[in-house]
Motif scaffolding. Structure first.
Motif, PDB file in Angstrom:
ATOM      1  N   VAL A 100       0.857  -1.228  -0.177  1.00  0.00           N
ATOM      2  CA  VAL A 100       0.568   0.018   0.133  1.00  0.00           C
ATOM      3  C   VAL A 100       0.638   0.986   0.119  1.00  0.00           C
ATOM      4  O   VAL A 100       0.882   2.424   1.053  1.00  0.00           O
ATOM      5  CB  VAL A 100      -1.165   0.238   1.031  1.00  0.00           C
ATOM      6  CG1 VAL A 100      -2.081  -1.034   1.268  1.00  0.00           C
ATOM      7  CG2 VAL A 100      -0.307  -0.436   2.195  1.00  0.00           C
ATOM      8  N   PRO A 101       1.466   1.438  -1.230  1.00  0.00           N
ATOM      9  CA  PRO A 101       2.488   2.317  -1.255  1.00  0.00           C
ATOM     10  C   PRO A 101       1.791   3.639  -1.714  1.00  0.00           C
ATOM     11  O   PRO A 101       0.739   3.917  -0.595  1.00  0.00           O
ATOM     12  CB  PRO A 101       3.061   2.212  -2.262  1.00  0.00           C
ATOM     13  CG  PRO A 101       2.202   1.741  -3.277  1.00  0.00           C
ATOM     14  CD  PRO A 101       1.228   1.248  -2.209  1.00  0.00           C
ATOM     15  N   GLY A 102       2.529   4.790  -0.600  1.00  0.00           N
ATOM     16  CA  GLY A 102       1.953   6.362  -0.862  1.00  0.00           C
ATOM     17  C   GLY A 102       2.501   7.099   0.474  1.00  0.00           C
ATOM     18  O   GLY A 102       3.318   8.380   0.468  1.00  0.00           O
ATOM     19  N   HIS A 103       2.501   6.137   1.760  1.00  0.00           N
ATOM     20  CA  HIS A 103       3.041   7.251   2.999  1.00  0.00           C
ATOM     21  C   HIS A 103       4.505   7.105   3.278  1.00  0.00           C
ATOM     22  O   HIS A 103       5.135   7.481   3.597  1.00  0.00           O
ATOM     23  CB  HIS A 103       2.500   6.497   4.642  1.00  0.00           C
ATOM     24  CG  HIS A 103       2.523   6.697   5.259  1.00  0.00           C
ATOM     25  ND1 HIS A 103       2.446   8.148   5.944  1.00  0.00           N
ATOM     26  CD2 HIS A 103       3.463   5.861   6.234  1.00  0.00           C
ATOM     27  CE1 HIS A 103       3.272   8.088   7.324  1.00  0.00           C
ATOM     28  NE2 HIS A 103       3.839   6.871   7.780  1.00  0.00           N
ATOM     29  N   THR A 104       5.227   5.354   2.816  1.00  0.00           N
ATOM     30  CA  THR A 104       6.466   4.668   2.317  1.00  0.00           C
ATOM     31  C   THR A 104       6.428   4.260   0.812  1.00  0.00           C
ATOM     32  O   THR A 104       4.823   4.057   0.823  1.00  0.00           O
ATOM     33  CB  THR A 104       7.371   4.889   3.511  1.00  0.00           C
ATOM     34  OG1 THR A 104       6.710   3.698   3.332  1.00  0.00           O
ATOM     35  CG2 THR A 104       7.422   5.392   4.475  1.00  0.00           C
ATOM     36  N   ASP A 105       7.068   4.539   0.632  1.00  0.00           N
ATOM     37  CA  ASP A 105       6.950   3.638  -1.020  1.00  0.00           C
ATOM     38  C   ASP A 105       6.836   2.088  -0.813  1.00  0.00           C
ATOM     39  O   ASP A 105       6.414   0.977  -1.483  1.00  0.00           O
ATOM     40  CB  ASP A 105       8.522   3.194  -1.806  1.00  0.00           C
ATOM     41  CG  ASP A 105       8.669   5.047  -2.189  1.00  0.00           C
ATOM     42  OD1 ASP A 105       7.676   5.734  -2.987  1.00  0.00           O
ATOM     43  OD2 ASP A 105      10.234   5.513  -2.566  1.00  0.00           O
ATOM     44  N   GLY A 106       7.240   2.082   0.696  1.00  0.00           N
ATOM     45  CA  GLY A 106       7.137  -0.023   0.813  1.00  0.00           C
ATOM     46  C   GLY A 106       5.875   0.220   2.016  1.00  0.00           C
ATOM     47  O   GLY A 106       6.335  -1.105   2.460  1.00  0.00           O
TER      48      GLY A 106
END
Length: 236
Positions: free
Chosen positions: A152-158
């Motif tokens: 579930v990227p977005g907050h961090t890439d991983g």
């Protein structure tokens, strides 16, 4: 640290001065989702003892993302318990300290809240886990009758979430949060890419979920899917 039973015999919330973690129980086996800020290893061991189990009962430490309030206690508690540390394969080098931590892209209104959160964290460096099992979207873990890993990227890439379909439980990490003002669910803050985070939010909201557990704020213990979908509609 506060210990709160959420689902009797199954799920406990561990609340730290900043951030929170969760203990999931399958009989005499436990799994830890996130590991709190630095210095959390002994408090987590105490929480496990309060359930009548030794630290070695914890088989997995699943890290939703690399931020210090989620991974700071991982190395110490892994050393106490022998638990396997798991994170998304994109996140693992950052968690180990082999790659730099990309800073969030803050909106103006987020800056004072971010500074306040940083002040709650211990100063200085912290011990990092040297062995991390890399995860990918769709992996299934041996906990909760088969926990599905969602990238579930977005907050961090991983960033990852963990969905337990058999129990209707979703651990969202920081992609979703409970409103600090009360009265609802909100998209996560302090993101690398807000647009990707909102896409991830929509993916999680589509799941069949009764209980949603966030990295920050009170979990939703009933009707979580409806709450998440209502939040998606409000933040299009």
């Amino acid at each position: 640290m506060d210990i709160v039973e959420l689902l009797p015999g199954r799920l406990h919330l561990l609340r730290f001065p900043v951030g929170q973690a969760y203990l999931w129980r399958d009989g005499d086996r436990l799994s830890l989702v996130d590991a709190g800020p630095p210095g959390s290893a002994e408090p987590i061991a105490g929480a496990v003892a309060s359930l009548g189990l030794p630290p070695s009962a914890v088989r997995h430490i699943v890290l939703t993302h690399f931020h210090e309030d989620h991974v700071g206690g991982a190395a110490g508690f892994a050393a106490l318990s022998g638990a396997e540390v798991l994170a998304h394969h994109l996140e693992a080098p950052v968690v180990r300290g082999d790659a730099p931590e990309p800073p969030p892209v803050l909106e103006d209104w987020e800056r004072p809240f971010h500074e306040r959160a940083l002040r709650l964290l211990p100063e200085g460096g912290y011990r990092r886990p040297d062995r991390i099992t890399g995860l990918r979207d769709g992996d299934v873990l041996d906990l909760g009758g088969g926990a599905r890993v969602l990238h579930v990227p977005g907050h961090t890439d991983g960033s990852i979430a963990l969905h337990l379909p058999r129990h209707g439980v979703l651990f969202t990490g920081d992609a979703i949060a409970a409103s600090p003002a009360g009265g609802g669910v909100i998209p996560g803050v302090f993101n690398l890419d807000r647009a990707r985070m909102l896409d991830s939010f929509r993916r999680m909201a589509a799941l069949d979920t009764r209980t949603a557990c966030f990295g920050h704020g009170d979990p939703v213990l009933a009707g979580a899917g409806e709450s998440l979908r209502a939040a998606v509609s409000a933040h299009r």
